[in-house]
Design a protein around this motif. Structure first.
Motif, mmCIF file in Angstrom:
data_model
loop_
_atom_site.group_PDB
_atom_site.id
_atom_site.type_symbol
_atom_site.label_atom_id
_atom_site.label_comp_id
_atom_site.label_asym_id
_atom_site.label_seq_id
_atom_site.Cartn_x
_atom_site.Cartn_y
_atom_site.Cartn_z
ATOM 1 N N HIS A 78 36.076 34.892 37.048
ATOM 2 C CA HIS A 78 35.436 35.243 36.234
ATOM 3 C C HIS A 78 35.299 36.177 36.219
ATOM 4 N N LEU A 79 34.218 36.433 37.208
ATOM 5 C CA LEU A 79 33.387 36.642 37.976
ATOM 6 C C LEU A 79 34.099 38.737 38.049
ATOM 7 N N LEU A 80 35.135 38.186 38.466
ATOM 8 C CA LEU A 80 36.341 39.704 39.059
ATOM 9 C C LEU A 80 36.735 40.824 38.634
ATOM 10 N N ASN A 81 37.901 39.283 37.566
ATOM 11 C CA ASN A 81 38.297 39.790 36.757
ATOM 12 C C ASN A 81 38.801 40.133 35.336
ATOM 13 N N LYS A 82 36.805 38.668 34.372
ATOM 14 C CA LYS A 82 36.592 38.617 33.455
ATOM 15 C C LYS A 82 37.790 38.408 32.162
ATOM 16 N N ASN A 105 37.889 38.266 47.117
ATOM 17 C CA ASN A 105 36.255 39.623 46.545
ATOM 18 C C ASN A 105 36.626 40.036 47.742
ATOM 19 N N PHE A 106 37.737 41.461 47.668
ATOM 20 C CA PHE A 106 38.229 41.579 48.487
ATOM 21 C C PHE A 106 36.954 42.971 49.566
ATOM 22 N N SER A 107 35.690 43.214 48.893
ATOM 23 C CA SER A 107 35.030 43.720 49.347
ATOM 24 C C SER A 107 33.329 42.834 50.150
ATOM 25 N N SER A 134 26.792 43.723 40.390
ATOM 26 C CA SER A 134 28.335 43.747 40.142
ATOM 27 C C SER A 134 28.890 42.502 42.137
ATOM 28 N N PRO A 135 29.675 41.939 41.691
ATOM 29 C CA PRO A 135 31.281 41.377 42.448
ATOM 30 C C PRO A 135 30.573 41.883 43.928
ATOM 31 N N SER A 136 31.204 43.640 43.533
ATOM 32 C CA SER A 136 30.933 44.485 44.948
ATOM 33 C C SER A 136 29.513 44.245 45.646
#
Lengths: 359, 198
Positions: free
Chosen positions: A45-49, A249-251, A315-317
């Protein structure tokens, strides 16, 4: 003839106990699926909504519900054929029934909710029903597994390690309850379910350290301080959290080394518990485990503390940076209550494990 | 007895050393290393192709956008097309092609929207309709297409505002264009005008 009948009866009884035990294992395994899917779903949800109910994390969650349902049914079959030990297994079965009723009810409730109000946040009536159902089922599974192992008092060296499968889902489901009451992920277009920031701060500071210490001490105590139990339990928890919250999460991939270090307090506590086997060593291990909650619950616990300390839009990153930015302040405010809660959890785990062992 | 004491002492030593190692690394050394690292800065770029600048009433024109993240990994990549001369675009604008991960958002006049690249911290009321395309997350070098087919229903100038924003938005590098005309959100836009003749 009578001796043969007695032997047959005894073998049938043992067989039924094993069926109940297998059912409990399935229940715990199913809840493990649900909790892993749940943690992955938060990240998704956080990354891709995602815009639809039909997603991979949801598929994992609801296949976990199906496994749990089968587990409860098998437990019931085993229980029905018991004669002498019905009283031992009635409590875990009743808890499982309550849990599965909530879990299976939460599925359609969630779908109806999604259809009427769009995608809901972390805390919503159907999600909370699901999480509480998970907690009940996992507790039922854990008590079922513990009581079977206690009853068998088997000389099989590996059997007590199955307790990990009983305790881990309780820990993960408990984390789900606390997360839903503390993370600011619950406001939607229709409802504002985000918890009050001060309330969330206090609950996270009290409940997370308590839960880590309680889970580890429970597993250790029920297994009679078996070496390796706490390390494996903690390691699996970190692995699941790492794979579902950090991995996608890539970051944040770089911080995997930081997260892996969290195995150290579990190894230390394991050493203390299995060598000391005393009240004092339990208290020391509980305090250590409580004190590391901010690191163990990396990264999402940051959102709870950010609300009060920075109030920044993250934001996620940016999770990575913000988490470490507020770390000194969080540790300063929480270290003492976290240690105290870790120690209190030792007493609670002690009483709880005695209750589980007494029929 | 002394052996037991020795064992205890060794155990205490191991615990103290391991805990010191753990807390030194997790609370002091690694956080400092991570904070010292520069934050990721995504940077959008937008290429627009307009099929025609002069049409007659009843005809259509196309406005095609190819957007790209020329910076670091980002969380969200947004391309917005706004129509300042219109109040309702329901029968005027159609999406001909679209490859963003999330469905397009149709924003109507009066809706509350974020402003000044604040990520929703500053809110304004939309004065005209717009379409927002969104991709989450956005890897470096990735390109996205949104193609609009527009059939104006009135004679005169038909204006389209185009812009792209990447989140996290830390500086002017994270929006495109970086200068020019401001829209109702206080954000820079590229302006395209098509004359609709009788």
């Amino acid at each position: 003839m009578k001796v043969q009948q007695k032997k047959q009866f005894s073998s049938f009884e043992k067989h039924s106990q094993k069926i109940f035990f297998f059912g409990s294992i399935l229940v715990s395994f199913g809840i493990l699926f649900v909790t892993v899917g749940g943690s992955w779903d938060i990240t998704n949800h956080l990354l891709n909504k995602p815009e639809t109910f039909f997603s991979l994390p949801h598929a994992l969650m609801y296949s976990g519900v199906a496994i749990t349902l089968i587990g409860v049914a098998i437990s019931f079959i085993g229980y029905r054929n018991l004669h002498h030990f019905k009283n031992i297994f009635s409590l875990p079965l009743r808890i499982k029934f309550l849990g599965i009723a909530l879990l299976t009810g939460a599925g359609p409730f969630d779908f109806v909710w999604h259809s009427n109000f769009g995608l809901d946040g972390l805390l919503s009536p159907p999600h909370f029903t699901l999480i509480i159902g998970m907690l009940f089922c996992s507790i039922g599974g854990m008590i079922g597994i513990s009581r079977f192992l206690k009853l068998k008092s088997s000389k099989n060296f590996l059997l007590p390690y199955l307790l990990i499968l009983g305790v881990l889902p309780v820990w993960l489901a408990g984390s789900g309850v606390i997360s839903s009451l503390t993370l600011p992920f619950s406001n939607t277009d229709y409802f504002q379910f985000n918890p009050d920031e001060t309330f969330a701060f206090v609950v996270a500071t009290i409940a997370f350290p308590f839960l880590i210490s309680f889970s580890a001490l429970m597993a250790s105590k029920i297994s009679n301080f078996k070496p390796g139990i706490v390390t494996i339990l903690g390691g699996l928890f970190l692995l699941i959290y790492g794979m579902t919250a950090i991995g996608p999460n890539f970051s944040m991939l770089e911080s995997a080394e930081f997260y892996a270090l969290n195995l150290i307090p579990f190894v230390i506590s394991d050493l203390i518990l299995s060598f000391g086997k005393s009240k004092r060593s339990s208290l020391l291990a509980g305090g250590i485990l409580g004190s590391v909650f901010y690191m163990v619950y990396y990264p999402y616990v940051m959102y709870t503390y950010n609300e009060v300390l920075l109030g920044k839009l993250v934001s996620p990153s940016m999770i990575f940076h913000t988490y470490f930015e507020i770390m000194p302040q969080v540790i300063q405010f929480t270290i003492i209550p976290a240690i105290i809660m870790g120690i209190i959890a030792v007493y609670v785990a002690n009483r709880f494990s005695k209750k589980i062992s007494m029929y | 007895m002394p052996i037991i004491h020795l064992k205890k002492l060794i155990m205490m030593g191991i615990v103290i050393i391991a805990l010191s190692f753990y807390f030194t690394l997790t609370v002091f050394i690694l956080p400092e290393k991570y904070i010292a690292k520069e934050q990721l800065v995504p940077s959008p770029y937008l290429e627009i192709e307009l099929s025609s600048v002069e049409i007659t009433l009843g005809e259509s024109f196309r406005i095609s956008s190819i957007s790209e993240n020329k910076g670091d990994y980002g969380d969200i990549h947004i391309v917005s097309a706004a129509f300042p001369t219109e109040q309702n675009i329901e029968n005027i604008v159609q999406i001909a092609s679209y490859d963003f991960s999330n469905s397009p958002q149709f924003i109507e006049p009066g809706e509350e929207i974020g402003a000044k690249y604040s990520g929703g911290l500053e809110i304004v009321s939309a004065q005209y309709p717009s379409i927002e395309a969104m991709n989450r997350p956005v890897h470096p070098g990735t390109k996205y297409v949104m193609d609009l087919q527009i059939t104006p229903d009135e004679i005169g100038e038909f204006i389209v505002y185009m812009k792209s924003i990447d989140i996290p938005h830390s500086s002017s590098v994270s929006h495109f264009p970086q200068s020019g005309q401001l829209d109702h959100q206080g954000e820079y836009v590229l302006v395209y005008t098509v004359n609709v003749n009788p």
